[in-house]
Design a protein around this motif. Structure first.
Motif, PDB file in Angstrom:
ATOM      1  N   PHE A  68       0.791  -1.231   0.000  1.00 41.66           N
ATOM      2  CA  PHE A  68       0.000   0.000   0.000  1.00 41.66           C
ATOM      3  C   PHE A  68       0.822   1.280   0.000  1.00 41.66           C
ATOM      4  N   ASP A  69       2.031   1.245   0.548  1.00 48.52           N
ATOM      5  CA  ASP A  69       2.776   2.482   0.796  1.00 48.52           C
ATOM      6  C   ASP A  69       3.607   2.926  -0.399  1.00 48.52           C
ATOM      7  N   PHE A  70       3.901   4.237  -0.417  1.00 47.79           N
ATOM      8  CA  PHE A  70       4.707   4.864  -1.465  1.00 47.79           C
ATOM      9  C   PHE A  70       6.090   5.241  -0.940  1.00 47.79           C
ATOM     10  N   LEU A  71       6.621   4.492  -0.001  1.00 43.96           N
ATOM     11  CA  LEU A  71       7.907   4.789   0.640  1.00 43.96           C
ATOM     12  C   LEU A  71       7.826   6.146   1.347  1.00 43.96           C
ATOM     13  N   THR A  72       6.822   6.292   2.192  1.00 43.58           N
ATOM     14  CA  THR A  72       6.654   7.542   2.924  1.00 43.58           C
ATOM     15  C   THR A  72       7.424   7.483   4.248  1.00 43.58           C
ATOM     16  N   TYR A  73       6.851   6.769   5.227  1.00 40.33           N
ATOM     17  CA  TYR A  73       7.547   6.543   6.497  1.00 40.33           C
ATOM     18  C   TYR A  73       7.275   5.085   6.921  1.00 40.33           C
ATOM     19  N   PRO A  74       7.665   4.119   6.074  1.00 40.18           N
ATOM     20  CA  PRO A  74       7.280   2.713   6.262  1.00 40.18           C
ATOM     21  C   PRO A  74       7.786   2.077   7.543  1.00 40.18           C
ATOM     22  N   SER A  92      19.341   5.990  -2.312  1.00 39.39           N
ATOM     23  CA  SER A  92      20.141   5.683  -1.135  1.00 39.39           C
ATOM     24  C   SER A  92      21.117   6.814  -0.826  1.00 39.39           C
ATOM     25  N   GLY A  93      21.550   7.520  -1.879  1.00 36.97           N
ATOM     26  CA  GLY A  93      22.456   8.638  -1.694  1.00 36.97           C
ATOM     27  C   GLY A  93      23.915   8.265  -1.668  1.00 36.97           C
ATOM     28  N   TYR A  94      24.228   6.983  -1.876  1.00 37.73           N
ATOM     29  CA  TYR A  94      25.621   6.539  -1.800  1.00 37.73           C
ATOM     30  C   TYR A  94      26.331   6.569  -3.151  1.00 37.73           C
ATOM     31  N   PHE A  95      25.584   6.834  -4.205  1.00 35.84           N
ATOM     32  CA  PHE A  95      26.185   6.881  -5.531  1.00 35.84           C
ATOM     33  C   PHE A  95      26.169   8.294  -6.115  1.00 35.84           C
ATOM     34  N   THR A  96      25.275   9.121  -5.598  1.00 33.36           N
ATOM     35  CA  THR A  96      25.184  10.500  -6.085  1.00 33.36           C
ATOM     36  C   THR A  96      25.791  11.500  -5.097  1.00 33.36           C
ATOM     37  N   GLU A  97      25.727  11.167  -3.785  1.00 34.52           N
ATOM     38  CA  GLU A  97      26.285  12.037  -2.737  1.00 34.52           C
ATOM     39  C   GLU A  97      25.737  13.469  -2.815  1.00 34.52           C
ATOM     40  N   THR A 123      18.929   5.786   3.503  1.00 34.15           N
ATOM     41  CA  THR A 123      18.056   6.441   2.506  1.00 34.15           C
ATOM     42  C   THR A 123      18.318   7.945   2.495  1.00 34.15           C
ATOM     43  N   LYS A 124      19.575   8.308   2.462  1.00 36.82           N
ATOM     44  CA  LYS A 124      19.955   9.717   2.614  1.00 36.82           C
ATOM     45  C   LYS A 124      19.287  10.627   1.594  1.00 36.82           C
ATOM     46  N   ASP A 125      19.360  10.256   0.332  1.00 34.73           N
ATOM     47  CA  ASP A 125      18.817  11.133  -0.699  1.00 34.73           C
ATOM     48  C   ASP A 125      17.294  11.216  -0.617  1.00 34.73           C
ATOM     49  N   HIS A 126      16.649  10.066  -0.495  1.00 34.22           N
ATOM     50  CA  HIS A 126      15.188  10.048  -0.429  1.00 34.22           C
ATOM     51  C   HIS A 126      14.683  10.798   0.799  1.00 34.22           C
ATOM     52  N   TYR A 128      15.362  -3.454 -13.380  1.00 36.32           N
ATOM     53  CA  TYR A 128      16.425  -2.468 -13.611  1.00 36.32           C
ATOM     54  C   TYR A 128      15.997  -1.098 -13.098  1.00 36.32           C
ATOM     55  N   ASP A 129      14.741  -0.730 -13.374  1.00 34.00           N
ATOM     56  CA  ASP A 129      14.222   0.564 -12.937  1.00 34.00           C
ATOM     57  C   ASP A 129      14.253   0.668 -11.418  1.00 34.00           C
ATOM     58  N   ALA A 130      13.880  -0.427 -10.733  1.00 33.25           N
ATOM     59  CA  ALA A 130      13.854  -0.430  -9.269  1.00 33.25           C
ATOM     60  C   ALA A 130      15.255  -0.284  -8.689  1.00 33.25           C
ATOM     61  N   PHE A 131      16.208  -1.045  -9.217  1.00 32.69           N
ATOM     62  CA  PHE A 131      17.571  -0.975  -8.685  1.00 32.69           C
ATOM     63  C   PHE A 131      18.230   0.365  -9.011  1.00 32.69           C
ATOM     64  N   ASP A 132      17.880   0.935 -10.152  1.00 34.11           N
ATOM     65  CA  ASP A 132      18.390   2.257 -10.497  1.00 34.11           C
ATOM     66  C   ASP A 132      17.866   3.300  -9.511  1.00 34.11           C
ATOM     67  N   ALA A 133      16.584   3.180  -9.135  1.00 40.53           N
ATOM     68  CA  ALA A 133      15.992   4.102  -8.165  1.00 40.53           C
ATOM     69  C   ALA A 133      16.610   3.916  -6.787  1.00 40.53           C
ATOM     70  N   ILE A 134      16.868   2.652  -6.410  1.00 37.98           N
ATOM     71  CA  ILE A 134      17.487   2.372  -5.104  1.00 37.98           C
ATOM     72  C   ILE A 134      18.876   2.989  -5.038  1.00 37.98           C
ATOM     73  N   ALA A 135      19.642   2.820  -6.113  1.00 34.49           N
ATOM     74  CA  ALA A 135      20.999   3.375  -6.157  1.00 34.49           C
ATOM     75  C   ALA A 135      20.975   4.894  -6.026  1.00 34.49           C
TER      76      ALA A 135
END
Length: 387
Positions: free
Chosen positions: A198-204, A276-281, A348-351, A266-273
């Protein structure tokens, strides 16, 4: 549905993005952007209904956001639109939203949402009041107020996690005598599944943290008999929830990829990457914490916390309360769960930075945990002196 979506699109357009129920109080910020997406996905229909459901199809007009795109299509009859996919989420809300939109507008659904939430809160408090565990009404109420009830019921986006959390609390309270540790593991497994659906990754994480603290607190009388039991339950319940959450969510990527031919994995793992904030900083951990803590109304909360701390110190000095070391396992496990939001923000730094206007609610776990630990200690003192 068409008439109700037409009225809903106009209402959301008038309200606009970034609106607040109370001016300058960030906790009361609404999320019409995502609410617009929810109604957009629920309303959008192509020739392939199964594909619509699996991919979360929605309309987009000239790069506009989902809410404004819905307004263009539903209210202004703009046919110059494209169909976009958002397949990495389950969009389980459609099970409820599609029937509701056949009879109600967005404003109606908000009012229904408010009534249901208040009914559940009052019902849970009444259920607690009739038991020995009525002392936990205080931390529950404190956590509920912290979550900003006025905005909680006014945004569809904020509601799923609240409903799942409070229903899990109901289940734990009603089954406190009958539920075994294994039964609770199944409950946390299902809670993780429902959250992913049900959730949209709000405060799960609140669907894990608050029920887990309540579960440990209910076991307070038994934990001293076996100090390892509390830590074991903390680990297994967390693992069960995580298995349900990750397992359910990732199964959507597999199912949608197989049945639609789209590479949702692929779309999901790209979004996770990215998120998470560890690849874009883009944001540091300090930035994430500051952004989420800044949303909270520190002008109200900080003085209250300081006053509570001063009262506890004075209470301790005046009464010379002897520390009951048997309660340490209970309090320590509860306080350990209270740290969960800070681990969540770390991964989940970036999100959590970009969406701090709703991810701050994860801190409700810390509020509930700290207040529960205090209540456990005060109840122990009262029982010892009154008895």
């Amino acid at each position: 549905m068409k008439e109700n979506v037409w009225a809903s699109a106009i209402a959301m357009h008038k309200e606009g993005l970034g609106s607040h129920i109370w001016q300058d109080i960030e906790e009361t910020m609404l999320d019409t952007y995502t609410d617009g997406l929810i109604i957009n996905v629920s309303y959008t229909e192509t020739k392939d209904g199964v594909r619509d459901i699996l991919l979360g199809t929605h309309v987009e007009v000239d790069g506009k956001n989902p809410m404004e795109s819905l307004y263009e299509v539903a209210a202004l009859s703009n046919d110059n639109c494209t169909v976009k996919n958002y397949g990495r989420y389950w969009h389980g809300y459609q099970v409820l939203m599609r029937p509701l939109l056949c009879f109600f507008t967005y404003s109606d659904i908000r009012q229904i949402n408010m009534i249901l939430q208040l009914a559940l809160v009052f019902g849970f408090v009444a259920a607690l009041a009739g038991t020995r565990e009525k002392v936990f009404i205080v931390p529950f109420f404190g956590m509920y107020v912290f979550l900003s009830p006025v905005s909680l019921c006014s945004s569809l986006q904020y509601s799923p996690c609240f409903y799942i959390m409070i229903l899990a609390l109901y289940a734990l309270l009603k089954g406190r005598e009958k539920l075994t540790d294994t039964g609770r593991n199944y409950l946390f497994l299902l809670t993780g599944v429902w959250t992913a659906y049900f959730d949209f990754l709000t405060y799960p994480l609140i669907t894990l943290g608050v029920p887990l603290i309540f579960c440990l607190a209910l076991d307070g009388s038994r934990l001293p008999e076996n100090q390892r039991r509390g830590w074991k339950n903390l680990f297994l319940h967390t693992l069960s929830w995580g298995t349900g959450y990750v397992g359910m969510w990732s199964s959507k990527w597999v199912i949608a990829s197989i049945l639609t031919g789209e590479n949702i994995i692929y779309d999901a793992f790209d979004a996770i990457a990215c998120r998470s904030g560890y690849f874009t900083e883009k944001h540091t951990y300090y930035d994430t914490l500051k952004l989420n803590l800044d949303v909270c109304n520190t002008k109200v909360i900080l003085p209250a916390v300081i006053c509570a701390a001063v009262c506890i110190v004075i209470f301790r000095i005046v009464n010379h309360i002897a520390i009951n070391r048997k309660l340490f396992p209970v309090v320590k496990t509860v306080l350990a769960v209270s740290l969960y939001p800070f681990f969540w923000y770390l991964f989940t730094k970036d999100h959590s930075s970009c969406h701090s206007y709703f991810t701050w609610r994860e801190l409700g776990i810390s509020v509930f945990g700290i207040m529960t630990a205090g209540v456990i200690r005060i109840r122990e003192f009262a029982e010892k002196n009154v008895g």
